[in-house]
Motif scaffolding. Structure first.
Motif, PDB file in Angstrom:
ATOM      1  N   TYR A 286      -3.858  -9.378  -5.331  1.00 58.76           N
ATOM      2  CA  TYR A 286      -2.938  -8.508  -4.616  1.00 58.76           C
ATOM      3  C   TYR A 286      -2.616  -7.167  -5.259  1.00 58.76           C
ATOM      4  N   ALA A 287      -2.020  -7.298  -6.501  1.00 59.96           N
ATOM      5  CA  ALA A 287      -1.472  -6.156  -7.223  1.00 59.96           C
ATOM      6  C   ALA A 287      -2.806  -5.209  -7.712  1.00 59.96           C
ATOM      7  N   ILE A 288      -3.920  -5.830  -7.608  1.00 59.22           N
ATOM      8  CA  ILE A 288      -5.136  -5.074  -8.284  1.00 59.22           C
ATOM      9  C   ILE A 288      -5.532  -3.717  -7.410  1.00 59.22           C
ATOM     10  N   TRP A 289      -5.125  -4.141  -5.932  1.00 57.22           N
ATOM     11  CA  TRP A 289      -5.342  -3.033  -5.233  1.00 57.22           C
ATOM     12  C   TRP A 289      -4.449  -2.087  -5.495  1.00 57.22           C
ATOM     13  N   ALA A 290      -3.139  -2.207  -5.769  1.00 58.65           N
ATOM     14  CA  ALA A 290      -2.363  -1.155  -6.174  1.00 58.65           C
ATOM     15  C   ALA A 290      -2.669  -0.525  -7.304  1.00 58.65           C
ATOM     16  N   GLY A 291      -3.095  -1.247  -8.483  1.00 55.36           N
ATOM     17  CA  GLY A 291      -3.523  -0.464  -9.541  1.00 55.36           C
ATOM     18  C   GLY A 291      -4.750   0.394  -9.473  1.00 55.36           C
ATOM     19  N   ILE A 292      -5.674  -0.063  -8.473  1.00 57.37           N
ATOM     20  CA  ILE A 292      -6.798   0.709  -8.058  1.00 57.37           C
ATOM     21  C   ILE A 292      -6.383   2.158  -7.496  1.00 57.37           C
ATOM     22  N   ALA A 293      -5.361   1.903  -6.420  1.00 59.03           N
ATOM     23  CA  ALA A 293      -4.732   3.177  -6.142  1.00 59.03           C
ATOM     24  C   ALA A 293      -4.068   4.124  -6.918  1.00 59.03           C
ATOM     25  N   GLY A 294      -3.394   3.606  -7.875  1.00 59.13           N
ATOM     26  CA  GLY A 294      -2.940   4.182  -8.812  1.00 59.13           C
ATOM     27  C   GLY A 294      -3.971   5.119  -9.794  1.00 59.13           C
TER      28      GLY A 294
ATOM     29  N   SER B 232       0.876  -1.082  -0.043  1.00 62.20           N
ATOM     30  CA  SER B 232       0.084  -0.095  -0.029  1.00 62.20           C
ATOM     31  C   SER B 232       0.778   1.140  -0.108  1.00 62.20           C
ATOM     32  N   ALA B 233       2.091   1.386   0.965  1.00 60.01           N
ATOM     33  CA  ALA B 233       2.651   2.506   0.993  1.00 60.01           C
ATOM     34  C   ALA B 233       3.417   2.689  -0.312  1.00 60.01           C
ATOM     35  N   PHE B 234       4.162   1.782  -0.837  1.00 57.59           N
ATOM     36  CA  PHE B 234       4.846   1.874  -2.200  1.00 57.59           C
ATOM     37  C   PHE B 234       3.809   2.338  -3.314  1.00 57.59           C
ATOM     38  N   ALA B 235       2.792   1.456  -3.263  1.00 59.46           N
ATOM     39  CA  ALA B 235       1.734   1.923  -4.375  1.00 59.46           C
ATOM     40  C   ALA B 235       1.446   3.258  -4.516  1.00 59.46           C
ATOM     41  N   VAL B 236       0.919   3.813  -3.157  1.00 63.56           N
ATOM     42  CA  VAL B 236       0.464   5.082  -3.293  1.00 63.56           C
ATOM     43  C   VAL B 236       1.796   6.277  -3.728  1.00 63.56           C
ATOM     44  N   GLN B 237       3.024   5.871  -3.070  1.00 60.11           N
ATOM     45  CA  GLN B 237       4.171   6.702  -3.253  1.00 60.11           C
ATOM     46  C   GLN B 237       4.507   6.620  -4.750  1.00 60.11           C
ATOM     47  N   GLY B 238       4.397   5.237  -5.332  1.00 63.15           N
ATOM     48  CA  GLY B 238       4.999   5.525  -6.776  1.00 63.15           C
ATOM     49  C   GLY B 238       4.000   6.039  -7.552  1.00 63.15           C
TER      50      GLY B 238
END
Length: 203
Positions: free
Chosen positions: A150-158, A99-105
């Motif tokens: 897993y990574a879908i949540w990061a994609g949604i954040a992006g 989560s932290a790195f997804a938002v940061q990225g």
């Protein structure tokens, strides 16, 4: 929300996650530190490649390297209390790092005026890149390539950050907490995406 703060949170979480995996695989002390560092900084390296940022910039993060070193060292000291609860703590740290790195990225990509697709991929690869490298070096099947969500949540954040729907500090912190929680719910409830299996021919 400062992306430097998210870098610190993600670095701590993934350094601990990498160290715990190394201990579970019975790596020696060097292997524990190596896997911890690679997990903590692997996502940033992948993000830099995606966004055209020189990889040499990774070496100008003395504070983050020190934070990762301290995190791994504390994990080594308290491993006896952490390892029996690996399934819980390992996934919690992994979710926080994702989560932290997804938002940061995503924020880093937006700061560079990258297009929406690049923002989404920056979130996914920054959030999961360290975990992918960790699993490959540990001889495990990367979570990103499994059916578990897993990574879908990061994609949604992006997507939410890249489209400008979430911009304030409060909104970004809520997003960070939400992605962490959703990742943990995926693990605890065994949420999976559909799997297409090849039918083996019988000859």
């Amino acid at each position: 929300m400062s992306w430097e703060l998210l870098s610190i949170i993600g670095t701590i979480a993934f350094a601990i996650s990498g160290a715990l995996v190394a201990m579970e695989e019975e790596y020696d002390l060097f292997g524990i530190y190596l896997l911890g560092f690679v997990t903590a900084f692997g996502g940033g390296a992948v993000r830099n490649i995606l966004l055209g940022i020189p990889l040499s910039q990774l070496w100008h993060q003395d504070r983050l390297f020190l934070i990762a070193f301290i995190s791994i060292s504390l994990t080594c000291v308290f491993h006896q209390s952490l390892m029996p609860h690996w399934n819980k703590w390992g996934n919690i740290f992994d979710a926080i790092g994702l989560s932290a790195f997804a938002v940061q990225g995503a924020l880093k990509a937006v700061d560079m005026d990258a297009p929406l697709l690049a923002v989404i991929f920056a979130a996914i690869l920054t959030g999961s890149g360290g975990g992918i490298v960790r699993d490959v070096l540990a001889g495990r099947k990367p979570i990103l390539l499994q059916s578990e969500i897993y990574a879908i949540w990061a994609g949604i954040a992006g997507l939410l950050i890249g489209t400008g729907l979430l911009t304030t500090n409060v909104q970004l912190w809520i997003l960070f907490i939400a992605v962490t929680g959703l990742r943990m719910l995926s693990y605890l409830n065994n949420w999976h995406l559909p799997v297409i299996r090849m039918q083996k021919s019988s000859e």
